[in-house]
Enzyme design. Structure first.
Site, short mmCIF file in Angstrom:
data_model
loop_
_atom_site.label_atom_id
_atom_site.label_comp_id
_atom_site.label_asym_id
_atom_site.label_seq_id
_atom_site.Cartn_x
_atom_site.Cartn_y
_atom_site.Cartn_z
N TRP A 144 3.46 -0.02 6.46
CA TRP A 144 3.39 -0.54 5.09
C TRP A 144 4.69 -1.25 4.75
O TRP A 144 5.78 -0.75 5.04
CB TRP A 144 3.11 0.62 4.13
CG TRP A 144 3.08 0.25 2.68
CD1 TRP A 144 2.41 -0.79 2.11
CD2 TRP A 144 3.75 0.95 1.62
NE1 TRP A 144 2.62 -0.80 0.76
CE2 TRP A 144 3.43 0.26 0.43
CE3 TRP A 144 4.57 2.07 1.56
CZ2 TRP A 144 3.91 0.67 -0.81
CZ3 TRP A 144 5.04 2.48 0.32
CH2 TRP A 144 4.71 1.78 -0.85
N ALA A 227 -1.05 8.88 1.42
CA ALA A 227 -1.33 8.07 0.24
C ALA A 227 -2.82 7.89 -0.04
O ALA A 227 -3.18 7.39 -1.11
CB ALA A 227 -0.68 6.69 0.40
#
Length: 414
Positions: A144, A227
């Site tokens: 990410w 997440a």
């Protein structure tokens, strides 16, 4: 008064005089381009938020109901503790690790509420730096985009380990193990717990066991980024790797976000769970975490955490939320299957079948930046420069259009 003239005569006296304007964040820049595009069939596959079939990022019904309960029962807007709301922390710890996990029974786990998953990652990074400022944190290649600034700006050194081959659409698992097996003892390894962003390619159970064994043998500390719990298979399955690691290894950090699975993006609801080798060490670690939190943001925001705690602790609301979460997960899985089917038809082959088998909101299309540019400029299909697609932007009415555009650009000479 012309301050620039005065500064030239006197030298650089103004604090901000030497600051040049920075380029906008790539995602924010992409959002701006999409909004400015007047084309009626434009498709946003860039921004990492969930969308329903109307293209909206909804407020969940369970969240609306919980929010009303919170507002009716709230008697003050005074600060919460630096650790956050106690019932939220306990509920998150149970949701992630399970009620009877060994780390909880032995009081080796400590949880603090943070401003979103980003806050958890940054507090975790500062904790690592306080404990061992010279260590290196190994992150996956690719990872990410915000992992690097969140961890690196704390002063930690970062390194990459092989994870995914975007052109072959396959994990580089043996290369990953080989690289981590050479990492110095005491280093930290950041791993996505499920629904890997940006690739959608996750380790399977046997691979997680192999990684856990390597981490223990090489005395490497895992930093797990959770997440998307509930967006892969279900809440328990998506945290299985976390539970394995926390039960097997003496130490672990776990960054948790509820932006996706509760849709609380703007409320910034997250937590950092730290597992230590015994209760005494856990208490010491907690004291440092609280001091770090105090030095960065003092107190965490309460409203989103209060909503989350209400949902987690109320059986009816929790059941409602889990049903809504299953609906969101199912919609993304359906769109994966639909897009893969249209791509098979448009390309005459199964080169993009990997999209259907991956997990979470993202997949890497695996095309060049030139193809990404052509998809945007010629077909008004927006994705990040590395060809990450947010599958929540695929709809029944645009899947065929997206597939045809991808096929057209892939078939262009060169």
């Amino acid at each position: 008064m012309d301050y620039n003239v005065i500064c030239k005569k006197m030298g650089p006296k103004r604090l901000f005089q030497n600051l040049d304007r920075l380029n906008p964040d790539s995602i924010l820049g992409l959002m701006a381009k999409f909004r400015a595009d007047p084309f009626s069939q434009k498709v946003d596959l860039g921004v990492g938020v969930y969308r329903d079939l109307s293209g909206n990022t909804p407020v969940l019904d369970s969240v609306r109901r919980a929010e009303q309960i919170v507002l009716k029962s709230q008697t003050t807007k005074s600060y919460v503790a630096a650790a956050g709301r106690e019932e939220f922390n306990s509920a998150v710890e149970e949701l992630v690790l399970g009620a009877g996990h060994a780390a909880r029974r032995e009081r080796r786990a400590r949880t603090v509420q943070t401003p979103g998953g980003c806050g958890a990652l940054r507090v975790g990074a500062e904790l690592i730096r306080a404990a061992a400022p010279g260590v290196t944190v190994h992150v996956s290649d690719p990872t990410w985009g915000n992992h690097t600034p969140l961890l690196g700006s704390s002063g930690l050194k970062l390194a990459r380990y092989p994870y995914y081959d975007a052109r072959a659409h396959a994990l580089r698992f043996e290369a990953m193990l080989e690289r981590l097996d050479r990492a110095p003892a005491g280093n930290v390894v950041l791993v996505h717990a499920c629904c890997h962003n940006p690739t959608g390619a996750d380790l399977d159970t046997d691979q997680w066991r192999a990684v856990t064994e390597l981490l223990g043998r090489r005395r490497l500390t895992p930093f797990l980024d959770l997440a998307y719990q509930g967006f892969g298979t279900d809440l328990a399955a998506d945290s299985a790797a976390v539970r394995l690691v926390a039960e097997t290894l003496p130490e672990a950090l776990i960054a948790v976000s509820h932006s996706k699975n509760l849709g609380l993006y703007r409320e910034r609801v997250g937590a950092l769970i730290v597992v230590s080798e015994n209760e005494t060490r856990a208490d010491a670690v907690q004291s440092h975490v609280l001091q770090i939190a105090r030095s960065i943001y003092s107190m965490p925001p309460d409203h989103g955490a209060a909503i989350a705690a209400c949902i987690f602790m109320d059986p009816d609301l929790r059941q409602s939320w889990m049903a809504e979460l299953a609906g969101m997960r199912g919609r993304i899985q359906d769109m994966r299957a639909l897009l893969a089917s249209h791509l098979r038809a448009a390309t005459g082959g199964g080169a993009y079948d990997f999209i259907q088998s991956q997990h979470g909101m993202f997949s890497l299309l695996g095309v060049t930046s030139a193809v990404v540019d052509a998809l945007r400029d010629k077909h008004h299909i927006y994705m990040t420069a590395d060809s990450r697609m947010n599958l929540a932007g695929i709809m029944p009415h645009n899947a065929a259009y997206v597939a045809a555009a991808i096929a057209a650009e892939q078939n262009e000479p060169g």
